[in-house]
Enzyme design. Sequence first.
Site, PDB file in Angstrom:
ATOM      1  N   SER A   1      -0.641  -5.308  19.013  1.00 50.96           N
ATOM      2  CA  SER A   1      -0.754  -6.764  19.165  1.00 50.96           C
ATOM      3  C   SER A   1       0.610  -7.412  19.341  1.00 50.96           C
ATOM      4  O   SER A   1       0.722  -8.486  19.948  1.00 50.96           O
ATOM      5  CB  SER A   1      -1.455  -7.364  17.941  1.00 50.96           C
ATOM      6  OG  SER A   1      -0.691  -7.148  16.767  1.00 50.96           O
ATOM      7  N   GLN A   2       1.664  -6.768  18.835  1.00 48.91           N
ATOM      8  CA  GLN A   2       3.010  -7.336  18.972  1.00 48.91           C
ATOM      9  C   GLN A   2       3.481  -7.340  20.418  1.00 48.91           C
ATOM     10  O   GLN A   2       4.247  -8.223  20.815  1.00 48.91           O
ATOM     11  CB  GLN A   2       3.985  -6.574  18.084  1.00 48.91           C
ATOM     12  CG  GLN A   2       3.738  -6.806  16.596  1.00 48.91           C
ATOM     13  CD  GLN A   2       4.562  -5.899  15.715  1.00 48.91           C
ATOM     14  OE1 GLN A   2       5.238  -4.986  16.196  1.00 48.91           O
ATOM     15  NE2 GLN A   2       4.521  -6.129  14.416  1.00 48.91           N
TER      16      GLN A   2
ATOM     17  N   ARG B   1       2.081   6.417   7.661  1.00 48.29           N
ATOM     18  CA  ARG B   1       1.237   6.075   6.514  1.00 48.29           C
ATOM     19  C   ARG B   1       0.056   7.029   6.362  1.00 48.29           C
ATOM     20  O   ARG B   1      -0.493   7.161   5.263  1.00 48.29           O
ATOM     21  CB  ARG B   1       0.757   4.626   6.628  1.00 48.29           C
ATOM     22  CG  ARG B   1       1.880   3.628   6.399  1.00 48.29           C
ATOM     23  CD  ARG B   1       1.399   2.199   6.515  1.00 48.29           C
ATOM     24  NE  ARG B   1       2.517   1.267   6.340  1.00 48.29           N
ATOM     25  CZ  ARG B   1       2.462  -0.016   6.641  1.00 48.29           C
ATOM     26  NH1 ARG B   1       1.344  -0.532   7.145  1.00 48.29           N
ATOM     27  NH2 ARG B   1       3.515  -0.793   6.447  1.00 48.29           N
TER      28      ARG B   1
ATOM     29  N   ASP C   1      -2.507  -2.652   7.806  1.00 51.41           N
ATOM     30  CA  ASP C   1      -1.786  -2.951   6.568  1.00 51.41           C
ATOM     31  C   ASP C   1      -2.678  -2.886   5.334  1.00 51.41           C
ATOM     32  O   ASP C   1      -2.174  -2.809   4.208  1.00 51.41           O
ATOM     33  CB  ASP C   1      -1.125  -4.328   6.655  1.00 51.41           C
ATOM     34  CG  ASP C   1       0.053  -4.344   7.619  1.00 51.41           C
ATOM     35  OD1 ASP C   1       0.549  -3.255   7.964  1.00 51.41           O
ATOM     36  OD2 ASP C   1       0.470  -5.442   8.038  1.00 51.41           O
TER      37      ASP C   1
ATOM     38  N   ARG D   1       7.136 -15.666  13.358  1.00 52.21           N
ATOM     39  CA  ARG D   1       6.758 -16.285  14.632  1.00 52.21           C
ATOM     40  C   ARG D   1       7.222 -17.741  14.694  1.00 52.21           C
ATOM     41  O   ARG D   1       7.711 -18.205  15.726  1.00 52.21           O
ATOM     42  CB  ARG D   1       5.239 -16.185  14.833  1.00 52.21           C
ATOM     43  CG  ARG D   1       4.753 -14.788  15.221  1.00 52.21           C
ATOM     44  CD  ARG D   1       3.232 -14.681  15.071  1.00 52.21           C
ATOM     45  NE  ARG D   1       2.684 -13.462  15.639  1.00 52.21           N
ATOM     46  CZ  ARG D   1       2.698 -12.274  15.046  1.00 52.21           C
ATOM     47  NH1 ARG D   1       3.290 -12.141  13.860  1.00 52.21           N
ATOM     48  NH2 ARG D   1       2.143 -11.217  15.620  1.00 52.21           N
TER      49      ARG D   1
ATOM     50  N   ARG E   1       9.935   3.704  16.814  1.00 45.28           N
ATOM     51  CA  ARG E   1       8.577   3.200  17.025  1.00 45.28           C
ATOM     52  C   ARG E   1       8.319   2.901  18.509  1.00 45.28           C
ATOM     53  O   ARG E   1       9.248   2.608  19.267  1.00 45.28           O
ATOM     54  CB  ARG E   1       8.338   1.964  16.158  1.00 45.28           C
ATOM     55  CG  ARG E   1       8.402   2.311  14.669  1.00 45.28           C
ATOM     56  CD  ARG E   1       8.126   1.134  13.784  1.00 45.28           C
ATOM     57  NE  ARG E   1       6.757   0.645  13.936  1.00 45.28           N
ATOM     58  CZ  ARG E   1       6.263  -0.371  13.236  1.00 45.28           C
ATOM     59  NH1 ARG E   1       7.030  -1.000  12.367  1.00 45.28           N
ATOM     60  NH2 ARG E   1       5.011  -0.756  13.414  1.00 45.28           N
TER      61      ARG E   1
END
Length: 410
Positions: free
Chosen positions: A158-159, A324, A293, A25, A115
């Site tokens: 959130s991205q 995952r 994560d 960022r 994605r």
Amino acid sequence: MTVKIYGSGGSGTVALPSSKSFTQRYILGSVFLNKSVTLNYVTITGDDSIALDIAQRAGANITMNDSSIKIRTSFTCPSDIYVGESATSYRIALGLLGSAGCITHVKGDPDLAKRPMDPLVKALEANDVHLKLNEDGFYDVDGSESKKRYIEVDGVSSQFVSSMIFYYARKGGGEFLVKNMRSPGYVYITKRVLYDLGYFVNIEKTITINPSGVWKTAIDVEPDYSSLAFFLVLGLLSENVDVRFNIKRMSRIQPDSVLLDMFKDNIAIDRDTLRVLPGIRDRITVDADHNPDLCPPISVIGIFSEHGVEIDNYARLKTKESNRYEGIIDMASRFGAIVEDNGKDLFIKRGDLKDPGTLSYTDHRMIMSAAVAAAASGFEVEIENETKVSKSFPGFFKELSKFANVSESN
């Protein structure tokens, strides 16, 4: 390359990488907002290298010295960028390119192209940014007609929200509505970064961005809590290791700092040193919506704990760097753990421990989780694709060798 891991034992202080959530960022914000800065205490991860390449293509002069990055900006729209497998750089760059009026071709790793992007695409198109899906599966950008409108953004990632915050910052300020915001902690990282770069961000249901006119020219980047998790878990599971961390520059802004609350009874803090105390006394619960994560390393606890681990809202894990959800089930099952799935949440607890043989994953966090599980198990386990951990933690296996037998496998 394949590494062999056998047993655990040893003591030491883990050298953590810098938080790539912050670093990417800062790098992208610096160049697109024309704010020259020096970033200190930086570990160049694979994702950071992607952000640096984008910055250079956008006219920045980059000087690296030991653990510092000096960014001197002279912004120009890049004709093309490469985003690798970094979702953060891809999504944030897309917003900044559109806001800056750039016409840019975007390339990247095929896995990243799979994605989700629809909510961000809709938000940018609502501001007249023209996006076209190219032959590689990435969106080319034409921001030549981009506007600054009050729009609604789906915060399922959130991205997406962070990308639009950067979009309006590049436009000189603005506001937009957010619905269904998940993982808000990462949006607060964006708020902190933009504050350091000269912008006030107010996060409510409506997010407002305004320039402050003052920014920092030297910024210390804090270490990464999600990387801390792997060695915290090893320290919890093994009485043969004494794991410590230097936490001098670590704030509680990172959402994964929730680790300090989750394991407060297993943590001793003396000034700037955090020491891990072994032993799991209760079931551990982690929410994949808020801390995706953390789920791979925390799942390792379930393999060895009679109390088990609960992963809530696991659907979030299916759209990370890999699936995952499937990776965690595979890893736990290979070690003999009992895995239960109620359609929304995942439960993992100790079964009859068994030798998993060779473990092969392509996701950096799954590889590191498998390595920690191998060290805690006492079995001689081979871990494939060890170089892929450079995406977030280039020195992982070097640090692991302080607490386990790690060697290259023929």
